[in-house]
Design a protein around this motif. Structure first.
Motif, mmCIF file in Angstrom:
data_model
loop_
_atom_site.group_PDB
_atom_site.id
_atom_site.type_symbol
_atom_site.label_atom_id
_atom_site.label_comp_id
_atom_site.label_asym_id
_atom_site.label_seq_id
_atom_site.Cartn_x
_atom_site.Cartn_y
_atom_site.Cartn_z
ATOM 1 N N PRO A 162 -8.044 -3.055 2.159
ATOM 2 C CA PRO A 162 -9.212 -3.676 1.526
ATOM 3 C C PRO A 162 -9.436 -3.255 0.081
ATOM 4 O O PRO A 162 -10.119 -3.958 -0.671
ATOM 5 C CB PRO A 162 -10.379 -3.230 2.417
ATOM 6 C CG PRO A 162 -9.887 -2.011 3.129
ATOM 7 C CD PRO A 162 -8.426 -2.231 3.331
ATOM 8 N N HIS A 163 -8.867 -2.120 -0.324
ATOM 9 C CA HIS A 163 -9.002 -1.658 -1.704
ATOM 10 C C HIS A 163 -7.651 -1.701 -2.435
ATOM 11 O O HIS A 163 -7.388 -0.887 -3.324
ATOM 12 C CB HIS A 163 -9.566 -0.237 -1.734
ATOM 13 C CG HIS A 163 -10.972 -0.146 -1.221
ATOM 14 N ND1 HIS A 163 -12.048 -0.605 -1.940
ATOM 15 C CD2 HIS A 163 -11.463 0.343 -0.051
ATOM 16 C CE1 HIS A 163 -13.156 -0.391 -1.245
ATOM 17 N NE2 HIS A 163 -12.837 0.165 -0.107
ATOM 18 N N GLY A 196 -12.825 -13.147 -0.019
ATOM 19 C CA GLY A 196 -12.887 -12.867 1.407
ATOM 20 C C GLY A 196 -11.708 -12.084 1.935
ATOM 21 O O GLY A 196 -11.466 -12.074 3.145
ATOM 22 N N HIS A 197 -10.968 -11.412 1.057
ATOM 23 C CA HIS A 197 -9.774 -10.665 1.477
ATOM 24 C C HIS A 197 -9.827 -9.221 0.999
ATOM 25 O O HIS A 197 -8.817 -8.677 0.563
ATOM 26 C CB HIS A 197 -8.514 -11.349 0.956
ATOM 27 C CG HIS A 197 -8.333 -12.749 1.443
ATOM 28 N ND1 HIS A 197 -8.098 -13.070 2.765
ATOM 29 C CD2 HIS A 197 -8.381 -13.940 0.769
ATOM 30 C CE1 HIS A 197 -7.991 -14.377 2.897
ATOM 31 N NE2 HIS A 197 -8.154 -14.934 1.702
ATOM 32 N N GLY A 198 -10.990 -8.609 1.065
ATOM 33 C CA GLY A 198 -11.115 -7.229 0.619
ATOM 34 C C GLY A 198 -11.806 -7.150 -0.726
ATOM 35 O O GLY A 198 -12.155 -8.168 -1.347
ATOM 36 N N TRP A 199 -12.004 -5.931 -1.212
ATOM 37 C CA TRP A 199 -12.726 -5.700 -2.457
ATOM 38 C C TRP A 199 -11.795 -5.973 -3.634
ATOM 39 O O TRP A 199 -11.215 -5.074 -4.221
ATOM 40 C CB TRP A 199 -13.275 -4.276 -2.485
ATOM 41 C CG TRP A 199 -14.191 -4.008 -1.330
ATOM 42 C CD1 TRP A 199 -13.950 -3.221 -0.251
ATOM 43 C CD2 TRP A 199 -15.504 -4.554 -1.153
ATOM 44 N NE1 TRP A 199 -15.030 -3.234 0.602
ATOM 45 C CE2 TRP A 199 -15.997 -4.043 0.073
ATOM 46 C CE3 TRP A 199 -16.320 -5.408 -1.907
ATOM 47 C CZ2 TRP A 199 -17.256 -4.361 0.562
ATOM 48 C CZ3 TRP A 199 -17.568 -5.735 -1.410
ATOM 49 C CH2 TRP A 199 -18.021 -5.213 -0.204
ATOM 50 N N TYR A 220 -8.234 -9.097 -8.559
ATOM 51 C CA TYR A 220 -7.191 -9.930 -7.979
ATOM 52 C C TYR A 220 -7.662 -11.374 -7.846
ATOM 53 O O TYR A 220 -7.037 -12.182 -7.155
ATOM 54 C CB TYR A 220 -6.794 -9.403 -6.595
ATOM 55 C CG TYR A 220 -5.718 -8.350 -6.597
ATOM 56 C CD1 TYR A 220 -4.926 -8.100 -7.709
ATOM 57 C CD2 TYR A 220 -5.464 -7.610 -5.441
ATOM 58 C CE1 TYR A 220 -3.939 -7.131 -7.690
ATOM 59 C CE2 TYR A 220 -4.477 -6.642 -5.409
ATOM 60 C CZ TYR A 220 -3.712 -6.408 -6.528
ATOM 61 O OH TYR A 220 -2.728 -5.446 -6.494
ATOM 62 N N ASP A 221 -8.781 -11.706 -8.472
ATOM 63 C CA ASP A 221 -9.321 -13.058 -8.450
ATOM 64 C C ASP A 221 -9.176 -13.707 -9.819
ATOM 65 O O ASP A 221 -9.983 -14.536 -10.225
ATOM 66 C CB ASP A 221 -10.792 -13.014 -8.026
ATOM 67 C CG ASP A 221 -10.955 -12.375 -6.657
ATOM 68 O OD1 ASP A 221 -10.454 -12.945 -5.677
ATOM 69 O OD2 ASP A 221 -11.544 -11.274 -6.581
ATOM 70 N N SER A 222 -8.134 -13.324 -10.532
ATOM 71 C CA SER A 222 -7.830 -13.843 -11.857
ATOM 72 C C SER A 222 -6.400 -14.374 -11.828
ATOM 73 O O SER A 222 -5.909 -14.780 -10.781
ATOM 74 C CB SER A 222 -8.009 -12.726 -12.897
ATOM 75 O OG SER A 222 -7.847 -13.206 -14.195
ATOM 76 N N SER A 223 -5.708 -14.387 -12.971
ATOM 77 C CA SER A 223 -4.337 -14.879 -13.009
ATOM 78 C C SER A 223 -3.561 -14.210 -14.118
ATOM 79 O O SER A 223 -4.055 -14.067 -15.243
ATOM 80 C CB SER A 223 -4.319 -16.400 -13.223
ATOM 81 O OG SER A 223 -2.981 -16.857 -13.378
ATOM 82 N N TYR A 224 -2.327 -13.821 -13.819
ATOM 83 C CA TYR A 224 -1.446 -13.272 -14.838
ATOM 84 C C TYR A 224 -0.983 -14.336 -15.827
ATOM 85 O O TYR A 224 -0.386 -14.017 -16.854
ATOM 86 C CB TYR A 224 -0.237 -12.610 -14.186
ATOM 87 C CG TYR A 224 -0.585 -11.393 -13.357
ATOM 88 C CD1 TYR A 224 -1.193 -10.278 -13.935
ATOM 89 C CD2 TYR A 224 -0.319 -11.352 -11.990
ATOM 90 C CE1 TYR A 224 -1.526 -9.177 -13.185
ATOM 91 C CE2 TYR A 224 -0.646 -10.235 -11.231
ATOM 92 C CZ TYR A 224 -1.249 -9.151 -11.833
ATOM 93 O OH TYR A 224 -1.581 -8.049 -11.083
ATOM 94 N N ALA A 225 -1.259 -15.608 -15.513
ATOM 95 C CA ALA A 225 -0.900 -16.686 -16.428
ATOM 96 C C ALA A 225 -1.845 -16.765 -17.620
ATOM 97 O O ALA A 225 -1.507 -17.364 -18.639
ATOM 98 C CB ALA A 225 -0.899 -18.023 -15.696
ATOM 99 N N TYR A 226 -3.015 -16.158 -17.500
ATOM 100 C CA TYR A 226 -3.992 -16.247 -18.574
ATOM 101 C C TYR A 226 -3.557 -15.438 -19.792
ATOM 102 O O TYR A 226 -3.010 -14.344 -19.656
ATOM 103 C CB TYR A 226 -5.348 -15.725 -18.122
ATOM 104 C CG TYR A 226 -6.021 -16.496 -17.018
ATOM 105 C CD1 TYR A 226 -5.713 -17.834 -16.778
ATOM 106 C CD2 TYR A 226 -6.981 -15.891 -16.211
ATOM 107 C CE1 TYR A 226 -6.338 -18.532 -15.757
ATOM 108 C CE2 TYR A 226 -7.609 -16.588 -15.199
ATOM 109 C CZ TYR A 226 -7.286 -17.911 -14.975
ATOM 110 O OH TYR A 226 -7.907 -18.589 -13.976
#
Length: 327
Positions: A162-163, A196-199, A220-226
């Protein structure tokens, strides 16, 4: 003589990077790769002209490596690393060290008992902008540090913890903030779970031992494409340093001066603009230290320290308090 290296792990990310690097250097010889799947391991061994093994003990007995690198899935580091430490072979470990502090303490104690060479690959330290930042700080160009920020966001990997974002990815930020700014003495944290997949997203406020403050934002709710997915800012009383996307750009600007000094890799400088080349630069120093009989440039204790800071972040969020990180 070339250093004989075995790579434990046949993944498509760091497993491949390790095999490619040590097979391609003139001062190393890739004598083995070790994996769990026989067909995958054989294919990787054939690709890089070496021998594949699915049994760790058999590899140690037959290949007799001078150095073993461990680049397994993040949550599977502990048992193979402990076996290798007890075998007494010098090691380079991929981060994170492990996910639980008691396991880290066991690995550290076992390595210390054998006075064993064990390094960890916090390769961000070897990016050209980071090295320029460290040199500027050592010269006193920043004056007295006021605040530091780290922001790094991308997609999740395969870990189920979760972390996971904090422990396996933001460990780079925890390590680098201390590498550049000195020890962190306390943390306060806010964590979020938008997917919904952990912190998977977090913000941490830190206080350094030198009196400066800082922040770490990881997701982890971002993108390496940015563009600008990673940024470090170090602001002192005499100037400011910015690092963009780890290897892309470094700038230093003195206070009250509207002109900034900027580094960016030139047209033919493919090495310093490459994120993967940061691993090569780390290995340069690691092999020199191994041959000289000295300690690794980034010791395994740095992996334990990043995990201790991560556990303090978790405890801060769970208790709603500031947590001290001085041991």
């Amino acid at each position: 003589m070339p250093v004989r290296v075995a790579v434990v792990g046949t993944g498509d990310w760091w497993g491949r990077q390790h095999a490619e690097l040590f097979a391609g250097r003139a001062d190393t010889s890739l004598v083995a790769v070790v994996g769990r799947d026989p067909a995958r391991t054989a294919a990787r061994a054939t690709e890089f002209g070496t021998v594949g093994y699915v049994d760790l003990d058999e590899m140690l007995d037959r290949a007799r490596p001078d150095l073993v690198t461990v680049c397994l899935p993040n949550e599977r580091h502990y048992e193979p690393t402990l076996r290798l430490i007890r075998a007494g072979v010098p090691l380079l470990l991929e981060k994170p060290l492990v996910f639980a502090l008691p396991e880290a303490d066991t690995l550290i104690a076992e390595a210390a008992r054998r006075d064993l060479f064990v390094g960890i690959n916090f390769n961000h330290r070897y990016a050209k902008p980071v090295r320029l930042a460290a040199e500027a700080i050592d010269r006193g160009d920043l004056g007295r540090l006021a605040f530091a920020t780290w922001r790094f966001g991308g997609e999740p990997g395969t870990s189920s913890h979760p972390h996971a974002n904090l422990i396996e990815t933001q460990c780079h930020g925890l390590d680098l903030l201390e590498h550049l700014c000195g020890p962190i003495e306390s943390v306060m944290a806010q964590l979020a779970d938008p997917s919904g997949h952990g912190w998977s997203t977090l913000v941490v406020a830190v206080r350094f031992g030198n009196g400066a403050v800082g922040s770490l934002v990881g997701s982890y709710d971002s993108s390496y494409a940015y563009q600008d997915t990673h940024r470090v800012e170090l602001n002192g009383t005499a100037g400011r340093i910015l690092i963009d996307d780890t290897v892309r750009r470094y700038s230093f600007q003195r206070a009250a001066d509207e002109t900034a000094h900027v580094w960016q890799a030139g047209y033919f400088n493919d090495t310093d603009r490459s994120f993967h080349a940061t691993f090569d630069r780390h290995v340069d120093e690691l092999l020199a230290a191994l041959r000289a009989g000295g300690p690794p440039p980034v010791p395994v204790s740095a992996g334990r320290r990043a995990l201790l800071l991560a556990e303090a972040v978790i405890r801060s969020y769970e208790t709603g308090t500031r947590v001290a990180t001085v041991e």
